[in-house]
Design a protein around this motif. Sequence first.
Motif, PDB file in Angstrom:
ATOM      1  N   GLY A 286     -56.166 -15.245  17.155  1.00 19.66           N
ATOM      2  CA  GLY A 286     -56.701 -15.607  18.462  1.00 19.66           C
ATOM      3  C   GLY A 286     -55.764 -15.260  19.599  1.00 19.66           C
ATOM      4  N   ASN A 287     -56.231 -15.495  20.806  1.00 21.93           N
ATOM      5  CA  ASN A 287     -55.481 -15.183  22.009  1.00 21.93           C
ATOM      6  C   ASN A 287     -54.788 -16.440  22.531  1.00 21.93           C
ATOM      7  OD1 ASN A 287     -54.497 -14.134  24.403  1.00 21.93           O
ATOM      8  ND2 ASN A 287     -56.459 -14.222  25.462  1.00 21.93           N
ATOM      9  N   VAL A 288     -53.470 -16.501  22.382  1.00 18.21           N
ATOM     10  CA  VAL A 288     -52.698 -17.614  22.929  1.00 18.21           C
ATOM     11  C   VAL A 288     -52.619 -17.403  24.442  1.00 18.21           C
ATOM     12  CG1 VAL A 288     -50.487 -18.836  22.929  1.00 18.21           C
ATOM     13  CG2 VAL A 288     -51.373 -17.876  20.795  1.00 18.21           C
ATOM     14  N   GLU A 289     -53.244 -18.286  25.192  1.00 18.24           N
ATOM     15  CA  GLU A 289     -53.440 -18.048  26.624  1.00 18.24           C
ATOM     16  C   GLU A 289     -52.152 -18.108  27.437  1.00 18.24           C
ATOM     17  OE1 GLU A 289     -56.466 -20.560  28.173  1.00 18.24           O
ATOM     18  OE2 GLU A 289     -58.025 -19.806  26.804  1.00 18.24           O
ATOM     19  N   GLU A 290     -51.334 -19.132  27.196  1.00 14.65           N
ATOM     20  CA  GLU A 290     -50.104 -19.286  27.981  1.00 14.65           C
ATOM     21  C   GLU A 290     -49.040 -18.308  27.482  1.00 14.65           C
ATOM     22  OE1 GLU A 290     -49.843 -21.197  30.605  1.00 14.65           O
ATOM     23  OE2 GLU A 290     -51.848 -22.061  30.353  1.00 14.65           O
ATOM     24  N   ASP A 291     -48.378 -17.610  28.422  1.00 16.41           N
ATOM     25  CA  ASP A 291     -47.340 -16.651  28.041  1.00 16.41           C
ATOM     26  C   ASP A 291     -46.106 -17.332  27.454  1.00 16.41           C
ATOM     27  OD1 ASP A 291     -48.882 -14.527  28.849  1.00 16.41           O
ATOM     28  OD2 ASP A 291     -47.978 -14.384  30.837  1.00 16.41           O
ATOM     29  N   LYS A 292     -45.847 -18.548  27.902  1.00 11.83           N
ATOM     30  CA  LYS A 292     -44.714 -19.316  27.388  1.00 11.83           C
ATOM     31  C   LYS A 292     -45.131 -20.779  27.273  1.00 11.83           C
ATOM     32  CE  LYS A 292     -40.979 -16.556  29.459  1.00 11.83           C
ATOM     33  NZ  LYS A 292     -39.780 -16.606  30.342  1.00 11.83           N
ATOM     34  N   GLY A 293     -44.456 -21.505  26.388  1.00 10.13           N
ATOM     35  CA  GLY A 293     -44.788 -22.917  26.285  1.00 10.13           C
ATOM     36  C   GLY A 293     -43.856 -23.648  25.342  1.00 10.13           C
TER      37      GLY A 293
ATOM     38  N   SER B  30     -46.687  -9.920  22.303  1.00 12.28           N
ATOM     39  CA  SER B  30     -47.715  -8.882  22.320  1.00 12.28           C
ATOM     40  C   SER B  30     -49.069  -9.503  21.994  1.00 12.28           C
ATOM     41  CB  SER B  30     -47.372  -7.791  21.289  1.00 12.28           C
ATOM     42  OG  SER B  30     -48.356  -6.796  21.248  1.00 12.28           O
ATOM     43  N   ARG B  31     -50.115  -8.919  22.569  1.00  9.36           N
ATOM     44  CA  ARG B  31     -51.484  -9.324  22.246  1.00  9.36           C
ATOM     45  C   ARG B  31     -52.267  -8.091  21.831  1.00  9.36           C
ATOM     46  NH1 ARG B  31     -50.590 -12.465  26.982  1.00  9.36           N
ATOM     47  NH2 ARG B  31     -50.746 -14.731  26.608  1.00  9.36           N
ATOM     48  N   LYS B  32     -53.176  -8.291  20.848  1.00  9.27           N
ATOM     49  CA  LYS B  32     -54.006  -7.189  20.379  1.00  9.27           C
ATOM     50  C   LYS B  32     -55.302  -7.766  19.844  1.00  9.27           C
ATOM     51  CE  LYS B  32     -54.272  -3.636  16.770  1.00  9.27           C
ATOM     52  NZ  LYS B  32     -53.603  -3.097  15.567  1.00  9.27           N
ATOM     53  N   GLU B  33     -56.398  -7.485  20.548  1.00 10.00           N
ATOM     54  CA  GLU B  33     -57.721  -7.963  20.126  1.00 10.00           C
ATOM     55  C   GLU B  33     -57.667  -9.458  19.809  1.00 10.00           C
ATOM     56  OE1 GLU B  33     -58.846  -5.377  16.932  1.00 10.00           O
ATOM     57  OE2 GLU B  33     -58.852  -3.602  18.209  1.00 10.00           O
ATOM     58  N   ASN B  34     -57.830  -9.841  18.546  1.00 11.39           N
ATOM     59  CA  ASN B  34     -57.903 -11.255  18.182  1.00 11.39           C
ATOM     60  C   ASN B  34     -56.595 -11.830  17.655  1.00 11.39           C
ATOM     61  OD1 ASN B  34     -60.670 -11.550  18.803  1.00 11.39           O
ATOM     62  ND2 ASN B  34     -61.223 -10.593  16.852  1.00 11.39           N
ATOM     63  N   ILE B  35     -55.466 -11.190  17.968  1.00  8.45           N
ATOM     64  CA  ILE B  35     -54.190 -11.686  17.446  1.00  8.45           C
ATOM     65  C   ILE B  35     -53.130 -11.719  18.549  1.00  8.45           C
ATOM     66  CG2 ILE B  35     -54.636 -10.963  15.078  1.00  8.45           C
ATOM     67  CD1 ILE B  35     -52.938  -8.507  15.556  1.00  8.45           C
TER      68      ILE B  35
ATOM     69  N   GLN C 130     -47.480  -5.923   9.709  1.00  9.43           N
ATOM     70  CA  GLN C 130     -48.263  -6.254  10.895  1.00  9.43           C
ATOM     71  C   GLN C 130     -47.358  -6.619  12.070  1.00  9.43           C
ATOM     72  OE1 GLN C 130     -48.957  -7.711   7.796  1.00  9.43           O
ATOM     73  NE2 GLN C 130     -50.648  -6.318   7.336  1.00  9.43           N
ATOM     74  N   ILE C 131     -46.325  -7.402  11.809  1.00 14.09           N
ATOM     75  CA  ILE C 131     -45.372  -7.747  12.860  1.00 14.09           C
ATOM     76  C   ILE C 131     -44.593  -6.515  13.287  1.00 14.09           C
ATOM     77  CG2 ILE C 131     -43.260  -9.048  13.350  1.00 14.09           C
ATOM     78  CD1 ILE C 131     -44.394 -11.334  11.684  1.00 14.09           C
ATOM     79  N   GLY C 132     -44.160  -5.712  12.309  1.00 14.18           N
ATOM     80  CA  GLY C 132     -43.405  -4.495  12.624  1.00 14.18           C
ATOM     81  C   GLY C 132     -44.186  -3.547  13.504  1.00 14.18           C
ATOM     82  N   GLU C 133     -45.478  -3.414  13.232  1.00 13.79           N
ATOM     83  CA  GLU C 133     -46.314  -2.511  14.037  1.00 13.79           C
ATOM     84  C   GLU C 133     -46.359  -2.949  15.493  1.00 13.79           C
ATOM     85  OE1 GLU C 133     -51.001  -1.041  14.383  1.00 13.79           O
ATOM     86  OE2 GLU C 133     -50.369  -2.379  12.767  1.00 13.79           O
ATOM     87  N   LEU C 134     -46.550  -4.237  15.738  1.00 10.29           N
ATOM     88  CA  LEU C 134     -46.634  -4.732  17.118  1.00 10.29           C
ATOM     89  C   LEU C 134     -45.284  -4.637  17.823  1.00 10.29           C
ATOM     90  CD1 LEU C 134     -48.982  -7.835  16.748  1.00 10.29           C
ATOM     91  CD2 LEU C 134     -49.508  -5.616  17.758  1.00 10.29           C
TER      92      LEU C 134
ATOM     93  N   ARG D  63     -42.998  -2.317  17.253  1.00  5.39           N
ATOM     94  CA  ARG D  63     -42.787  -0.896  17.571  1.00  5.39           C
ATOM     95  C   ARG D  63     -43.609  -0.474  18.779  1.00  5.39           C
ATOM     96  NH1 ARG D  63     -42.719  -0.666  11.914  1.00  5.39           N
ATOM     97  NH2 ARG D  63     -44.940  -0.145  11.842  1.00  5.39           N
ATOM     98  N   LYS D  64     -44.851  -0.951  18.862  1.00  5.39           N
ATOM     99  CA  LYS D  64     -45.709  -0.612  19.995  1.00  5.39           C
ATOM    100  C   LYS D  64     -45.152  -1.180  21.291  1.00  5.39           C
ATOM    101  CE  LYS D  64     -50.075   0.130  17.581  1.00  5.39           C
ATOM    102  NZ  LYS D  64     -51.478  -0.304  17.411  1.00  5.39           N
ATOM    103  N   LYS D  65     -44.545  -2.366  21.197  1.00 12.34           N
ATOM    104  CA  LYS D  65     -43.952  -2.979  22.370  1.00 12.34           C
ATOM    105  C   LYS D  65     -42.808  -2.137  22.900  1.00 12.34           C
ATOM    106  CE  LYS D  65     -41.527  -7.174  23.839  1.00 12.34           C
ATOM    107  NZ  LYS D  65     -40.251  -6.501  24.120  1.00 12.34           N
ATOM    108  N   ASP D  66     -42.008  -1.587  21.976  1.00  9.73           N
ATOM    109  CA  ASP D  66     -40.853  -0.762  22.380  1.00  9.73           C
ATOM    110  C   ASP D  66     -41.309   0.606  22.897  1.00  9.73           C
ATOM    111  OD1 ASP D  66     -39.236  -2.821  21.599  1.00  9.73           O
ATOM    112  OD2 ASP D  66     -38.860  -2.006  19.610  1.00  9.73           O
TER     113      ASP D  66
END
Length: 257
Positions: A103-110, A166-171, A248-252, A254-257
């Motif tokens: 899902g999409n965690v709405e708050e950027d920090k918390g 990072s956010r991607k679709e439903n994660i 899955q974590i590694g992919e996100l 790498r995309k962030k970098d």
Amino acid sequence: MKEIEFIYEDNDLLVCHKPAGVATEGARAYSMDVVSAARNYLGRKNRADSKGAKNVYVATVHRLDQPVEGVIILAKNKKTATDLSAQIKKRTTDKYYYALCFGNVEEDKGVLSNLIVKREDGFAQIITEEESKSCKNNSVTLENGEKIRIANGEIKEARLEYEVISRKENITLLRVKLLTGRFHQIRVQLSYLEHPILGDQKYGSQKSMDYSVENGIKNVCLVSYKFVLDHPSTKKRMTFEITPDNPQIGELLRKKD
């Protein structure tokens, strides 16, 4: 399964990268755990150095759940074990995790702060302030009327900080800093937030587990990637960090970098 990797060693510390699926200690017969692997590793070194392997000392000062990948710090002597245990108790060590959530965690920090109990059936559970008032004879009555037995009758505070990476679709990929070290804390707190960790069969929702199956996610997507401590002898602040094997974590990342 990937082998346990030893990433740092000195006279006091042995630091390893524990793969997902490996127990910290006490594994069943024919299965390797971190402590057994460390003893074997140090025993081989001692034999090679003609020191013998009789007095190999290895102590755990913290653990990771078997499905969780990450950094494990081991003590090579009793003085180190006592020092590190004291640091952890005083909360002067820092532990950071990556958690891939559904899902999409709405708050950027918390900051998440909850009351947590360890049930006698081996699960952790978040309870409300009102539910905590019903604690009697090692049991708590939930708002739905269900009574649960809790280990030692203990109700503890669980706190963590999180930041969206990072956010991607439903994660959503989170960086988590533990402020307390409770049993299954991150897994149950994120589940209570309605964003369970992908691949988590114990605390996942039906939707998160269905998503994990559909996307071939077999391991809990939680990695303890960084541990910061004061060296027990030199008192120097030291940081041990790994690159996650979790695909899955590694992919996100790498995309962030």
